[in-house]
Design a protein around this motif. Structure first.
Motif, mmCIF file in Angstrom:
data_model
loop_
_atom_site.group_PDB
_atom_site.id
_atom_site.type_symbol
_atom_site.label_atom_id
_atom_site.label_comp_id
_atom_site.label_asym_id
_atom_site.label_seq_id
_atom_site.Cartn_x
_atom_site.Cartn_y
_atom_site.Cartn_z
ATOM 1 N N LYS A 62 0.922 -1.209 0.026
ATOM 2 C CA LYS A 62 0.113 -0.075 -0.220
ATOM 3 C C LYS A 62 0.883 1.203 -0.161
ATOM 4 N N LYS A 63 0.271 2.221 -0.766
ATOM 5 C CA LYS A 63 1.054 3.273 -0.853
ATOM 6 C C LYS A 63 1.106 4.221 0.659
ATOM 7 N N GLU A 64 2.462 4.808 0.914
ATOM 8 C CA GLU A 64 2.643 5.587 1.939
ATOM 9 C C GLU A 64 2.762 6.929 1.803
ATOM 10 N N GLU A 65 2.511 7.774 2.987
ATOM 11 C CA GLU A 65 2.541 9.189 2.742
ATOM 12 C C GLU A 65 3.836 9.675 2.267
ATOM 13 N N GLY A 66 3.635 10.640 1.020
ATOM 14 C CA GLY A 66 4.826 11.169 0.402
ATOM 15 C C GLY A 66 5.105 10.321 -0.836
ATOM 16 N N GLU A 67 4.546 9.228 -1.021
ATOM 17 C CA GLU A 67 5.007 8.071 -2.136
ATOM 18 C C GLU A 67 3.998 8.325 -3.394
ATOM 19 N N TYR A 68 4.362 7.910 -4.561
ATOM 20 C CA TYR A 68 3.769 8.123 -5.635
ATOM 21 C C TYR A 68 3.073 6.729 -6.246
ATOM 22 N N LEU A 69 2.135 6.362 -6.912
ATOM 23 C CA LEU A 69 1.945 5.267 -7.571
ATOM 24 C C LEU A 69 2.142 5.345 -8.895
ATOM 25 N N VAL A 70 2.976 4.095 -9.352
ATOM 26 C CA VAL A 70 3.356 3.923 -10.685
ATOM 27 C C VAL A 70 2.430 2.714 -11.368
ATOM 28 N N ASP A 71 1.534 3.133 -12.122
ATOM 29 C CA ASP A 71 0.868 2.198 -12.943
ATOM 30 C C ASP A 71 1.659 1.491 -13.831
ATOM 31 N N LEU A 72 1.371 -0.017 -13.817
ATOM 32 C CA LEU A 72 2.029 -0.926 -14.914
ATOM 33 C C LEU A 72 0.628 -1.263 -15.773
ATOM 34 N N PRO A 73 0.838 -1.626 -17.162
ATOM 35 C CA PRO A 73 -0.251 -2.049 -18.002
ATOM 36 C C PRO A 73 -0.771 -3.098 -17.334
ATOM 37 N N ALA A 74 -2.080 -3.486 -17.748
ATOM 38 C CA ALA A 74 -2.900 -4.378 -17.387
ATOM 39 C C ALA A 74 -2.121 -5.898 -17.730
ATOM 40 N N GLN A 75 -1.627 -5.951 -19.074
ATOM 41 C CA GLN A 75 -0.923 -7.075 -19.614
ATOM 42 C C GLN A 75 0.218 -7.540 -18.730
ATOM 43 N N VAL A 76 1.156 -6.385 -18.172
ATOM 44 C CA VAL A 76 2.113 -6.807 -17.386
ATOM 45 C C VAL A 76 1.666 -7.264 -15.856
ATOM 46 N N ALA A 77 0.460 -6.806 -15.488
ATOM 47 C CA ALA A 77 -0.126 -7.356 -14.318
ATOM 48 C C ALA A 77 -0.364 -8.755 -14.442
ATOM 49 N N ALA A 78 -1.023 -9.089 -15.775
ATOM 50 C CA ALA A 78 -1.613 -10.626 -15.977
ATOM 51 C C ALA A 78 -0.444 -11.403 -16.005
ATOM 52 N N ALA A 128 -4.222 -23.606 -18.301
ATOM 53 C CA ALA A 128 -3.514 -24.620 -18.313
ATOM 54 C C ALA A 128 -2.878 -24.780 -16.907
ATOM 55 N N VAL A 129 -3.038 -23.774 -15.800
ATOM 56 C CA VAL A 129 -2.260 -23.909 -14.621
ATOM 57 C C VAL A 129 -3.929 -23.851 -13.474
ATOM 58 N N GLY A 130 -5.012 -23.992 -14.402
ATOM 59 C CA GLY A 130 -6.217 -24.249 -13.452
ATOM 60 C C GLY A 130 -6.595 -22.753 -12.857
ATOM 61 N N LYS A 131 -6.349 -21.794 -13.420
ATOM 62 C CA LYS A 131 -6.837 -20.637 -13.274
ATOM 63 C C LYS A 131 -7.625 -19.907 -14.362
ATOM 64 N N LYS A 132 -8.256 -18.630 -14.145
ATOM 65 C CA LYS A 132 -8.918 -17.775 -15.022
ATOM 66 C C LYS A 132 -8.551 -16.562 -14.813
ATOM 67 N N ILE A 133 -8.729 -15.552 -15.703
ATOM 68 C CA ILE A 133 -8.865 -14.153 -15.711
ATOM 69 C C ILE A 133 -10.256 -13.785 -15.322
ATOM 70 N N GLU A 134 -10.304 -12.745 -14.361
ATOM 71 C CA GLU A 134 -11.406 -11.943 -14.271
ATOM 72 C C GLU A 134 -11.046 -10.443 -14.423
ATOM 73 N N LEU A 135 -11.928 -9.857 -15.183
ATOM 74 C CA LEU A 135 -11.761 -8.529 -15.512
ATOM 75 C C LEU A 135 -12.392 -7.665 -14.407
ATOM 76 N N ASN A 136 -11.966 -6.478 -13.759
ATOM 77 C CA ASN A 136 -12.358 -5.764 -12.942
ATOM 78 C C ASN A 136 -11.921 -4.135 -13.214
ATOM 79 N N ILE A 137 -13.116 -3.504 -13.783
ATOM 80 C CA ILE A 137 -12.840 -1.939 -13.953
ATOM 81 C C ILE A 137 -13.342 -1.007 -13.006
ATOM 82 N N VAL A 138 -12.325 -0.320 -12.875
ATOM 83 C CA VAL A 138 -12.539 0.720 -11.601
ATOM 84 C C VAL A 138 -12.190 2.207 -12.342
ATOM 85 N N ALA A 139 -12.519 3.470 -11.330
ATOM 86 C CA ALA A 139 -12.335 4.601 -11.680
ATOM 87 C C ALA A 139 -10.935 4.991 -11.933
ATOM 88 N N ALA A 140 -10.572 5.806 -12.985
ATOM 89 C CA ALA A 140 -9.217 6.262 -12.977
ATOM 90 C C ALA A 140 -8.862 7.075 -12.049
#
Length: 140
Positions: A62-78, A128-140
Motif C-alpha cells: 500500500k502507498k505510504e504518505e509522500g509516495e507516488y503510485l506507478v501504474d503498470l499496464p494490465a498485460q504486465v499485471a496479468a 493450463a494452470v487451473g486458473k482464469k482471468i477476471e476483469l475488474n474495471i475501476v475509476a481512473a
C-alpha cells in the motif's frame, strides 16, 4: 497493478526508489519523466531480477504518505500473476508449453513484459494452470 515509489529531488534530477523492489533506481529530469522512467525500471527489475532469477515477484504494498503510485499496464499485471502462479505450483516453462501444445518460443514470450501478448494466449496459459482471468474495471 500499482507499485508505490519514493521520488526525491536531487539538484536537477528526480531520483526514484521502491520499497517493494530494491533493484529499482530510476532518474528523470521532471516529475513526469521520473514516473515514466520508474515504470520502465520496475518492468526491467521484474524481468531481470525476478523472472530471470526464477524468484516469485513481490506484489505491491500500500502507498505510504509522500509516495507516488506507478501504474503498470494490465498485460504486465496479468503476466506477473501468471508467473507467480507458476512459481507457486512449481510449473516450469517447459511444462506449460507441453500443457498448451505450444513451441517454447511462444511460452518464452509470456515472460517478455514488453512483448504484446494476445489476451486469448494469456487466458489459455491461465487455464493450463487451473486458473482464469477476471476483469475488474475501476475509476481512473
Amino acid at each position: 497493478m500499482q507499485y508505490p515509489v519514493k521520488i526525491v529531488r536531487d539538484g536537477d534530477a528526480y531520483c526514484v526508489t521502491s520499497r517493494d523492489l530494491d533493484q529499482v533506481n530510476s532518474v528523470g529530469y521532471s516529475l513526469e519523466e521520473a514516473l515514466h522512467e520508474a515504470a520502465d525500471g520496475i518492468e526491467t527489475a521484474l524481468m531481470i531480477f525476478y523472472m530471470d532469477g526464477k524468484q516469485a515477484i513481490p506484489l505491491p504494498s500500500k502507498k505510504e504518505e509522500g509516495e507516488y503510485l506507478v501504474d503498470l499496464p494490465a498485460q504486465v499485471a496479468a503476466k506477473v500473476a501468471l508467473y507467480n502462479e507458476m512459481i507457486n505450483q512449481k510449473v516450469t516453462r517447459a511444462e506449460l508449453g507441453r500443457r498448451l501444445h505450444w513451441k517454447q518460443a511462444q511460452v518464452n514470450r509470456l515472460w517478455e513484459l514488453d512483448h504484446s501478448t494476445k489476451l486469448e494466449a494469456l487466458e489459455a496459459a491461465f487455464h493450463a494452470v487451473g486458473k482464469k482471468i477476471e476483469l475488474n474495471i475501476v475509476a481512473a
